[in-house]
Write an enzyme that holds these catalytic residues in place. Structure first.
Site, PDB file in Angstrom:
ATOM      1  N   ARG A   1       0.814  -1.229   0.000  1.00  0.00           N
ATOM      2  CA  ARG A   1       0.000   0.000   0.000  1.00  0.00           C
ATOM      3  C   ARG A   1       0.842   1.270   0.000  1.00  0.00           C
ATOM      4  NH1 ARG A   1      -3.103  -2.971   3.901  1.00  0.00           N
ATOM      5  NH2 ARG A   1      -4.778  -4.086   2.848  1.00  0.00           N
TER       6      ARG A   1
ATOM      7  N   LYS B   1       1.875  11.246 -11.341  1.00  0.00           N
ATOM      8  CA  LYS B   1       0.998  10.353 -12.093  1.00  0.00           C
ATOM      9  C   LYS B   1       1.758   9.078 -12.440  1.00  0.00           C
ATOM     10  CE  LYS B   1      -2.418  13.182 -14.477  1.00  0.00           C
ATOM     11  NZ  LYS B   1      -3.008  13.437 -15.811  1.00  0.00           N
TER      12      LYS B   1
ATOM     13  N   GLU C   1       6.941  17.926 -25.593  1.00  0.00           N
ATOM     14  CA  GLU C   1       6.350  18.260 -24.283  1.00  0.00           C
ATOM     15  C   GLU C   1       6.929  19.565 -23.737  1.00  0.00           C
ATOM     16  OE1 GLU C   1       3.848  16.745 -22.757  1.00  0.00           O
ATOM     17  OE2 GLU C   1       3.831  14.625 -23.318  1.00  0.00           O
TER      18      GLU C   1
ATOM     19  N   LYS D   1       5.725  22.692 -14.910  1.00  0.00           N
ATOM     20  CA  LYS D   1       4.908  21.556 -14.474  1.00  0.00           C
ATOM     21  C   LYS D   1       4.688  21.596 -12.973  1.00  0.00           C
ATOM     22  CE  LYS D   1       3.661  16.869 -14.851  1.00  0.00           C
ATOM     23  NZ  LYS D   1       3.646  15.656 -15.660  1.00  0.00           N
TER      24      LYS D   1
ATOM     25  N   GLU E   1      -5.563  16.546 -10.313  1.00  0.00           N
ATOM     26  CA  GLU E   1      -6.254  16.852 -11.571  1.00  0.00           C
ATOM     27  C   GLU E   1      -7.757  16.935 -11.403  1.00  0.00           C
ATOM     28  OE1 GLU E   1      -4.633  15.047 -15.072  1.00  0.00           O
ATOM     29  OE2 GLU E   1      -6.487  15.360 -16.192  1.00  0.00           O
TER      30      GLU E   1
ATOM     31  N   ARG F   1      -5.080  21.201 -13.640  1.00  0.00           N
ATOM     32  CA  ARG F   1      -4.000  20.325 -14.094  1.00  0.00           C
ATOM     33  C   ARG F   1      -4.303  19.750 -15.473  1.00  0.00           C
ATOM     34  NH1 ARG F   1      -0.443  15.794 -10.793  1.00  0.00           N
ATOM     35  NH2 ARG F   1       0.578  14.956 -12.640  1.00  0.00           N
TER      36      ARG F   1
ATOM     37  N   ASN G   1      -2.835  18.446 -20.479  1.00  0.00           N
ATOM     38  CA  ASN G   1      -3.254  17.527 -21.535  1.00  0.00           C
ATOM     39  C   ASN G   1      -3.419  18.217 -22.883  1.00  0.00           C
ATOM     40  OD1 ASN G   1      -3.376  15.228 -19.864  1.00  0.00           O
ATOM     41  ND2 ASN G   1      -5.344  15.926 -19.047  1.00  0.00           N
TER      42      ASN G   1
ATOM     43  N   HIS H   1      -3.114  16.248 -25.958  1.00  0.00           N
ATOM     44  CA  HIS H   1      -3.052  14.837 -25.583  1.00  0.00           C
ATOM     45  C   HIS H   1      -4.300  14.050 -25.961  1.00  0.00           C
ATOM     46  CE1 HIS H   1       0.613  15.908 -23.611  1.00  0.00           C
ATOM     47  NE2 HIS H   1       0.767  14.712 -23.077  1.00  0.00           N
TER      48      HIS H   1
ATOM     49  N   HIS I   1      -3.306  10.917 -27.807  1.00  0.00           N
ATOM     50  CA  HIS I   1      -3.607   9.562 -27.300  1.00  0.00           C
ATOM     51  C   HIS I   1      -4.418   8.770 -28.322  1.00  0.00           C
ATOM     52  CE1 HIS I   1      -3.055  10.535 -22.726  1.00  0.00           C
ATOM     53  NE2 HIS I   1      -1.917  10.277 -23.343  1.00  0.00           N
TER      54      HIS I   1
ATOM     55  N   HIS J   1       4.942   8.559 -28.127  1.00  0.00           N
ATOM     56  CA  HIS J   1       4.051   9.475 -27.409  1.00  0.00           C
ATOM     57  C   HIS J   1       4.310  10.944 -27.755  1.00  0.00           C
ATOM     58  CE1 HIS J   1       1.518  11.141 -24.308  1.00  0.00           C
ATOM     59  NE2 HIS J   1       2.549  11.780 -23.770  1.00  0.00           N
TER      60      HIS J   1
END
Lengths: 382, 382
Positions: free
Chosen positions: B135, B157, B199, B240, B250, B254, B258, B261, B265, B280
């Site tokens: 955990r 992330k 990016e 960032k 997010e 945030r 994207n 993106h 994606h 990517h």
């Protein structure tokens, strides 16, 4: 710290509500009979626009799923159901992936709800799925076993088993609401109810000696159902909520909840999670007895307390000794290996929850494995 | 908000440090050449007694693992290495399970470190493993690609891909330290470096028009290496860090990260994550161009800005149009399906990052899928 209040004016005893105080992540545990029929209303109050992915097992689905669907339909809540096989083997990578993919397939979004509808296994695997789909969805727990109502549905621990040990993979992810319908417990087998009861007793043993006394006097009423049962569940949830509020991520005192669990997990592991031989609560029952006898063996706690606990647990049909487990007798080496791999290990020395007697448990980080070996050899030679 | 400071007194330009200010979870991003040799010292400063489970891929292991091991050995830090195949396919359930089980097998504990040593794929899968073993373990990111240094290693992330879409399964789990050794970038292929650069440009396009101007003037120096490269990476990390500090989970702003993106994606998905066709960063390059052309198409942003971005990205060798992808041309229906399944969808309407021009991006929750269809049909007919 926890608000306990009675709801309703007409009924002499409405549901009880315990709040788990975690700031922005605070939530209510509602305990009472018939809550399943109010599930739609109560979920809508907390998360008004969410869709619901129900995760359940075959047994609970057969007994109760239609009623839950009706309750959600009555509030116009869109829902899907994912039905898994019953049993500890469902706490696996494979089942987790199955649940996660079904939730994604159902196009559930971050604001939607995973509703864990079942016992501890379903709560753990569904809870873990809700923690990781889209990096976190909402979670509602509707525990249907006594064990889940008094323990696993509260406090945010979720996870699956690794082939190397129980609960080694998971997340802390608090629910937004816990609905514990005590009437659903009437469909449990006596053995399942007793197993959950071991966790209720545990709270008394940790730091509530008066609660243990009360259980000792009232266990017949609790097993028979009715208000004593609701009171016992509410007291257990209140005890757990207090511990969780103090140490949400188990950095210190939350470890007290593991009283009896180091031995218990090791027993479950050497029995290969075979429910025919030993279920979790039975492992905890033997585990708390072993913990108290271990402390008596070390001269820390009175023999008398260990005996009182054995008598109490035996009276409700729970096992109290390793030899009570049917089948081949576990070997000391295997138990020690399992203990060493348990997650409550820190830098070689073993961490155990020890006790000075009923209601006097404490965390001890420096237990010598050889002392444990000597104790287990003595236990198994008797 | 972010402290940027130069370290060292003798060197004219020591490493740069950016702090991500997240209260108890604050951490430093250190950026400079040769940091790999200081890894042991720097990790020991942050987590003094931890063992280290290195997670890396075959390419990075071949080039750099020995040096990292020497740096850890020099501080007496016990470590294991788990080496995965390189490539996006490693962001799978199977690899995650493999990493998790190897960490458990190595008897790493909650206070120990998972060290993600590689590009974005390694950072995501190792980071996710560190979030769920017991955990939650500590995480150190040592990004070795430009993309990972300016984006994926910062902000917490982590995750894997579902067969149904990218990054649909994961956790928010902040690292305790990010060490970006800029000298390691010298071993990247030009195509990989350019992909990461997409990016970097994105941060200028979101809300830093001056940074875009600076990139436009300095991109040759950045590609050549040296201090302009370090400055570009530090500026990207600072951008960032600011966004992450404002909205860690997010829930709102945030999402600006994207930009490009949603299209990117979808393109990656219809290309089945085949790196020979599209990686990517290349998806992001085409994606930001599409986002700006889409906004020009809607009359929101000047055509001129879209053209400037295309010229800039083309100059460094990046694709800017769907037709630049080698192989079979993607179909509009497949792209729209992929967009609808992307996680940035809310209740039927599409969420896009739109823009009023360079440095003027914003979140729009109500984009009509038919408008997107019309735009994509026009793009593909040219």
């Amino acid at each position: 710290m926890n608000a306990e209040r009675n709801e309703g004016e007409s009924a002499p005893r409405g549901p009880k509500t315990i709040t788990v105080p975690l700031g922005e992540r605070s939530y209510d545990i509602v305990i009472g009979p018939g809550l399943i029929d109010e599930a739609g209303t109560r979920i809508k109050n907390v998360l008004p626009h969410a869709r619901v992915a129900i995760v359940t097992d075959e047994n609970v689905a057969r007994l109760h799923l239609d009623r839950l669907r009706i309750a959600l339909d009555s509030e116009g809540i869109d829902h899907n159901a994912i039905v898994l096989p019953a049993g500890e083997k469902t706490k696996s990578y494979g089942s987790l992936e199955q649940v996660v993919e079904a939730i994604i397939e159902g196009r559930f979004e971050r604001g939607d709800i995973v509703l864990a509808f079942g016992g501890g296994v379903i709560g753990d695997v569904a809870g873990f799925a809700s923690a990781i789909v889209r990096r976190g969805m909402a979670l509602v727990q509707m525990p249907t076993s006594l064990l889940a109502q008094v323990d696993s549905s509260v406090g945010g621990k979720t996870g699956i088993n690794s082939p190397q040990g129980k609960n080694l993979v998971g997340a802390f992810h608090q629910p937004s609401l816990v609905l514990a319908d005590t009437a659903l417990l009437d469909t449990l087998l006596p053995r399942e109810f007793a197993a959950g009861y071991a966790e209720v007793v545990k709270y008394g043993l940790i730091d509530r000696p008066d609660f243990f006394e009360w259980l000792d006097e009232n266990h017949r009423e609790i097993f028979a159902g009715g208000t004593a049962r609701i009171d016992a569940i509410a007291a257990a949830c209140e005890a757990k909520a207090e511990v969780v509020a103090r140490d949400e991520m188990e950095e210190a005192s939350r470890a007290l909840l593991n009283l009896g669990h180091t031995f218990g997990h090791a027993l479950e592991k050497v029995c290969r999670y075979d429910a025919a031989r030993l279920v979790h609560g039975e492992g905890v029952a033997i585990g708390v007895c072993l913990a108290h006898r271990f402390c008596a063996h070390l001269g820390l706690a009175p023999d008398e307390d260990a005996r009182r606990i054995e008598i109490h647990l035996s009276a409700v049909g729970l096992p109290t000794r390793i030899q009570d487990i049917p089948g081949e007798e576990p070997k000391v080496d295997d138990l020690l290996d399992a203990i060493a791999q348990d997650k409550k290990v820190s830098r070689g020395a073993l961490t155990f929850i020890l006790t000075r007697g009923i209601g006097k448990a404490y965390v001890e980080n420096g237990v010598d494995p050889q002392t444990v070996r000597g104790f287990l050899e003595q236990e198994l030679s008797q």
